[in-house]
Motif scaffolding. Structure first.
Motif, PDB file in Angstrom:
ATOM      1  N   THR A  75      11.706   2.969   7.691  1.00 25.86           N
ATOM      2  CA  THR A  75      11.324   3.703   8.735  1.00 25.86           C
ATOM      3  C   THR A  75      12.226   4.851   9.244  1.00 25.86           C
ATOM      4  OG1 THR A  75      10.003   1.882   9.760  1.00 25.86           O
ATOM      5  CG2 THR A  75      10.821   3.605  11.512  1.00 25.86           C
ATOM      6  N   MET A  76      13.621   4.760   9.168  1.00 29.47           N
ATOM      7  CA  MET A  76      14.316   5.679   9.468  1.00 29.47           C
ATOM      8  C   MET A  76      14.381   6.813   8.321  1.00 29.47           C
ATOM      9  SD  MET A  76      16.741   7.101  11.360  1.00 29.47           S
ATOM     10  CE  MET A  76      16.699   5.695  12.589  1.00 29.47           C
ATOM     11  N   CYS A  77      14.312   6.311   7.131  1.00 32.62           N
ATOM     12  CA  CYS A  77      14.204   7.506   6.016  1.00 32.62           C
ATOM     13  C   CYS A  77      12.894   8.500   6.394  1.00 32.62           C
ATOM     14  CB  CYS A  77      14.164   6.662   4.748  1.00 32.62           C
ATOM     15  SG  CYS A  77      15.919   6.035   4.300  1.00 32.62           S
ATOM     16  N   ALA A  78      11.859   7.638   6.815  1.00 34.99           N
ATOM     17  CA  ALA A  78      10.624   8.554   7.149  1.00 34.99           C
ATOM     18  C   ALA A  78      10.795   9.419   8.050  1.00 34.99           C
ATOM     19  CB  ALA A  78       9.413   7.616   7.358  1.00 34.99           C
ATOM     20  N   HIS A  79      11.381   8.933   9.311  1.00 38.55           N
ATOM     21  CA  HIS A  79      11.812   9.794  10.328  1.00 38.55           C
ATOM     22  C   HIS A  79      12.755  11.083   9.851  1.00 38.55           C
ATOM     23  CE1 HIS A  79      10.175   8.234  14.026  1.00 38.55           C
ATOM     24  NE2 HIS A  79      11.034   7.094  13.847  1.00 38.55           N
ATOM     25  N   VAL A  80      13.756  10.777   8.982  1.00 39.25           N
ATOM     26  CA  VAL A  80      14.747  11.636   8.575  1.00 39.25           C
ATOM     27  C   VAL A  80      13.937  12.607   7.618  1.00 39.25           C
ATOM     28  CG1 VAL A  80      16.574  11.988   7.068  1.00 39.25           C
ATOM     29  CG2 VAL A  80      16.822  10.323   8.934  1.00 39.25           C
ATOM     30  N   ASP A  81      13.054  12.244   6.746  1.00 38.13           N
ATOM     31  CA  ASP A  81      12.178  13.032   5.923  1.00 38.13           C
ATOM     32  C   ASP A  81      11.450  13.980   6.465  1.00 38.13           C
ATOM     33  OD1 ASP A  81      13.170  11.834   3.613  1.00 38.13           O
ATOM     34  OD2 ASP A  81      11.330  10.456   3.405  1.00 38.13           O
ATOM     35  N   ARG A  82      10.892  13.593   7.786  1.00 40.01           N
ATOM     36  CA  ARG A  82      10.106  14.720   8.593  1.00 40.01           C
ATOM     37  C   ARG A  82      11.123  15.485   9.289  1.00 40.01           C
ATOM     38  NH1 ARG A  82       6.904  10.034   9.145  1.00 40.01           N
ATOM     39  NH2 ARG A  82       7.915   9.032  11.044  1.00 40.01           N
ATOM     40  N   GLU A  84      14.010  16.493   8.214  1.00 41.37           N
ATOM     41  CA  GLU A  84      14.370  17.363   7.345  1.00 41.37           C
ATOM     42  C   GLU A  84      13.393  18.642   6.710  1.00 41.37           C
ATOM     43  OE1 GLU A  84      17.282  17.230   3.178  1.00 41.37           O
ATOM     44  OE2 GLU A  84      15.294  15.709   3.484  1.00 41.37           O
ATOM     45  N   GLY A  85      11.899  18.110   6.632  1.00 46.51           N
ATOM     46  CA  GLY A  85      10.825  18.981   6.291  1.00 46.51           C
ATOM     47  C   GLY A  85      10.676  19.787   7.419  1.00 46.51           C
ATOM     48  N   SER A  86      11.193  19.698   8.496  1.00 41.08           N
ATOM     49  CA  SER A  86      10.901  20.531   9.548  1.00 41.08           C
ATOM     50  C   SER A  86      12.193  21.565   9.785  1.00 41.08           C
ATOM     51  CB  SER A  86      10.667  19.887  10.944  1.00 41.08           C
ATOM     52  OG  SER A  86       9.449  19.039  10.756  1.00 41.08           O
ATOM     53  N   GLY A  87      13.205  21.326   8.932  1.00 40.10           N
ATOM     54  CA  GLY A  87      14.281  22.246   8.843  1.00 40.10           C
ATOM     55  C   GLY A  87      15.396  21.713  10.054  1.00 40.10           C
ATOM     56  N   LEU A  88      14.989  20.519  10.698  1.00 37.24           N
ATOM     57  CA  LEU A  88      15.893  20.208  11.902  1.00 37.24           C
ATOM     58  C   LEU A  88      17.183  19.336  11.242  1.00 37.24           C
ATOM     59  CD1 LEU A  88      12.963  19.060  14.372  1.00 37.24           C
ATOM     60  CD2 LEU A  88      14.252  21.413  14.086  1.00 37.24           C
ATOM     61  N   VAL A  89      17.250  18.694  10.142  1.00 40.80           N
ATOM     62  CA  VAL A  89      18.238  18.195   9.758  1.00 40.80           C
ATOM     63  C   VAL A  89      18.510  18.339   8.366  1.00 40.80           C
ATOM     64  CG1 VAL A  89      18.796  15.523   9.076  1.00 40.80           C
ATOM     65  CG2 VAL A  89      17.749  16.130  11.057  1.00 40.80           C
ATOM     66  N   ALA A  90      19.725  18.264   7.863  1.00 36.12           N
ATOM     67  CA  ALA A  90      20.336  18.472   6.510  1.00 36.12           C
ATOM     68  C   ALA A  90      20.899  17.392   6.094  1.00 36.12           C
ATOM     69  CB  ALA A  90      21.197  19.781   6.348  1.00 36.12           C
ATOM     70  N   ARG A  91      20.560  17.064   4.556  1.00 41.16           N
ATOM     71  CA  ARG A  91      21.291  15.871   4.002  1.00 41.16           C
ATOM     72  C   ARG A  91      22.465  16.538   2.846  1.00 41.16           C
ATOM     73  NH1 ARG A  91      17.077  11.131   2.868  1.00 41.16           N
ATOM     74  NH2 ARG A  91      15.135  12.061   3.855  1.00 41.16           N
ATOM     75  N   SER A  92      23.428  15.750   3.008  1.00 39.09           N
ATOM     76  CA  SER A  92      24.519  16.449   2.047  1.00 39.09           C
ATOM     77  C   SER A  92      25.245  15.183   1.453  1.00 39.09           C
ATOM     78  CB  SER A  92      25.587  17.046   2.810  1.00 39.09           C
ATOM     79  OG  SER A  92      26.219  16.427   3.780  1.00 39.09           O
ATOM     80  N   ARG A  93      25.399  15.426   0.213  1.00 38.37           N
ATOM     81  CA  ARG A  93      26.159  14.420  -0.577  1.00 38.37           C
ATOM     82  C   ARG A  93      27.552  14.287  -0.210  1.00 38.37           C
ATOM     83  NH1 ARG A  93      22.815  10.830  -2.817  1.00 38.37           N
ATOM     84  NH2 ARG A  93      20.786  12.053  -3.556  1.00 38.37           N
ATOM     85  N   ASP A  94      28.190  12.946   0.004  1.00 35.77           N
ATOM     86  CA  ASP A  94      29.581  12.760  -0.025  1.00 35.77           C
ATOM     87  C   ASP A  94      30.324  13.427  -1.089  1.00 35.77           C
ATOM     88  OD1 ASP A  94      32.383  11.634   0.024  1.00 35.77           O
ATOM     89  OD2 ASP A  94      31.436  10.291   1.949  1.00 35.77           O
TER      90      ASP A  94
END
Length: 154
Positions: A75-82, A84-94
């Motif tokens: 569920t959290m990954c689905a929220h994060v995907d949305r 990120e798709g809206s340009g509100l969150v960015a993912r980065s690798r450690d």
């Protein structure tokens, strides 16, 4: 001699359970109204909560975020995907562990959070204007204990 069970906690003579029964629906209605202010931004209240949590804990991973928000990792990954798709969150690798993904709020996400906060604050301030000075003082006195309740882990 048998010992008696402890008396329930009281507030001004009223059992805590009675106070909880009166307080709960009030908090639910206020929370529902504040959550409603999110929809003007195009987010759900859940997405806004996730965005705020990422803002408060930059670099948090999706698994830890799911634990913090008390939801499942999918569920959290689905929220994060949305988000990120809206340009509100960015993912980065450690850098030290390429398997670990950290989340951060983008500049656009910061603007959305400011909008949500300002809309919620404006609604609440409008409601508070209708109260008497005594009622405002009572609410002011309740803020700190309510903060402790909100922060309690259970």
């Amino acid at each position: 001699m048998p010992s008696r069970p402890p008396a329930p906690p009281t507030v001004d003579g009223a059992p805590a359970l009675e106070l909880a029964n009166r307080l709960r629906p009030v908090l639910v209605r206020i929370g529902r109204r504040l959550r409603g202010e999110v929809h003007a931004t195009g987010l759900t209240s859940g997405q806004a909560a996730v965005l705020a949590s990422i803002h408060a804990h930059p670099g948090i991973g999706p698994v830890e975020l799911a634990d913090r928000e008390r939801t499942s990792t999918p569920t959290m990954c689905a929220h994060v995907d949305r988000l990120e798709g809206s340009g509100l969150v960015a993912r980065s690798r450690d850098g030290s562990d390429r398997r670990r993904v950290g989340l951060t709020v983008t500049a656009a996400g910061e603007r959305v959070l400011r909008t949500v906060r300002s809309r919620r604050t404006a609604w609440l301030a409008t409601q508070l204007r209708d109260l008497t000075p005594e009622e405002l003082a009572a609410i002011d006195a309740a803020v700190e204990p309510l903060q402790r309740l909100a922060a309690a882990e259970s």
